[in-house]
Enzyme design. Sequence first.
Site: not given
Lengths: 231, 231
Positions: B89, B122-123, B159, B195
């Site tokens: 997020g 991700s985060a 990413h 990714e």
Amino acid sequence: MKRRLLLVSNSTVHGGGYLEHCQQQIKDFFGPQVKRILFVPYALHNQDSYTKTARDKLKTLGYEVDSVHEAADPVEAVRQAEGIFIGGGNTFRLLKALYDHNLVTEIKNRVLQDGVPYMGSSAGSNVATVSINTTNDMPIVYPPTFSAIGLVPFNINPHYLDPDPNSKHMGETREQRILQYHEEPDTPSVLGLREGSMLLVEGNQATLLGSTKLYLCKSPLTAEPETLRQH
Amino acid sequence: MKRRLLLVSNSTVHGGGYLEHCQQQIKDFFGPQVKRILFVPYALHNQDSYTKTARDKLKTLGYEVDSVHEAADPVEAVRQAEGIFIGGGNTFRLLKALYDHNLVTEIKNRVLQDGVPYMGSSAGSNVATVSINTTNDMPIVYPPTFSAIGLVPFNINPHYLDPDPNSKHMGETREQRILQYHEEPDTPSVLGLREGSMLLVEGNQATLLGSTKLYLCKSPLTAEPETLRQH
């Protein structure tokens, strides 16, 4: 209010030279009465080289450039400035340096009280707004706050990009990021300035100039942006 | 060192379902001994909805999910956790919430001292590293520091995107941004996780898993990343 701002999305359009796409607007903005412009190169690492680029370009438009990084006393340089231009680069680095050199309040006073014309490009446009919360840049340094100079009551997202329906990349689109910002309390409206566009602010009126349209994401909670004309 | 981490670039690959591309690696990582995973949904605004998504998916892999946002005492929930999963997020929002709830040191101790397996996406991968200085996210809130949990001695750029030679957009490429980070003093190496890829860290060894290769930007100044095998 005496405020006069030229907030450019980006300094260089694809295939063009530095400040080439907005050179006429720069001349119209600073006009013939301004002779010397104070340049702020803090957003890039090599400030000498950056200053030379800005100096060479603005010379062709009829302006001499003093760089704040060459000044013995940066605060005094702002106090003496006839016009200010803050260049792009990394917004976090720029804002941190502005605070490190005690220039945030000084620039605000000069622009809002004395009517000194302020031009920003990319990161230099971000720091003119309420906060840098809507920059696209990587947070390579930690500034003492995200609050910025606050010359206008909205935020800007420079280099605004429309979603690419063909993209397979799963990172958030620019619009999704701005909507995430508006999930937070008390956030101002965000003006997405596409590459090639710029915002001219005179007093309480803002006018979009350049070759592209604006993307406007109104705050869900707070103040509307000012009157905005799109030419 | 007991450390065991699974740091995923992104939760969803284009055209696939949530955590679908890494579900086998998740099962291998948590194994049959872990029964319940503590989920941290702080990176998204709607934490109930986010928890349901994670809970439904991990249930199909044989794991029950407790969410830290449903716990009466988040610190105690971390102390009791058999496994931790921090979802993606907004990285700034996530790190701020981890500090607000006093979880940074607690998670660090559990992972490094007690060997509790840590998965991030991700985060959630960004906050496992030295700092969030190399996130791609918009700085929508101001955390008390960019220093993160520090489970590994390098930073991650999730990413990760290669430069697009056909792009006419003038924003910095991902590589240019990371190189700007390395212009600053004492910055760690940065691992760009494209990714589809993920990093498995076991003790002092890191292994790249998934369908894409790593981009490695070594620190100009400081520690090398650990031994890295690319499968």
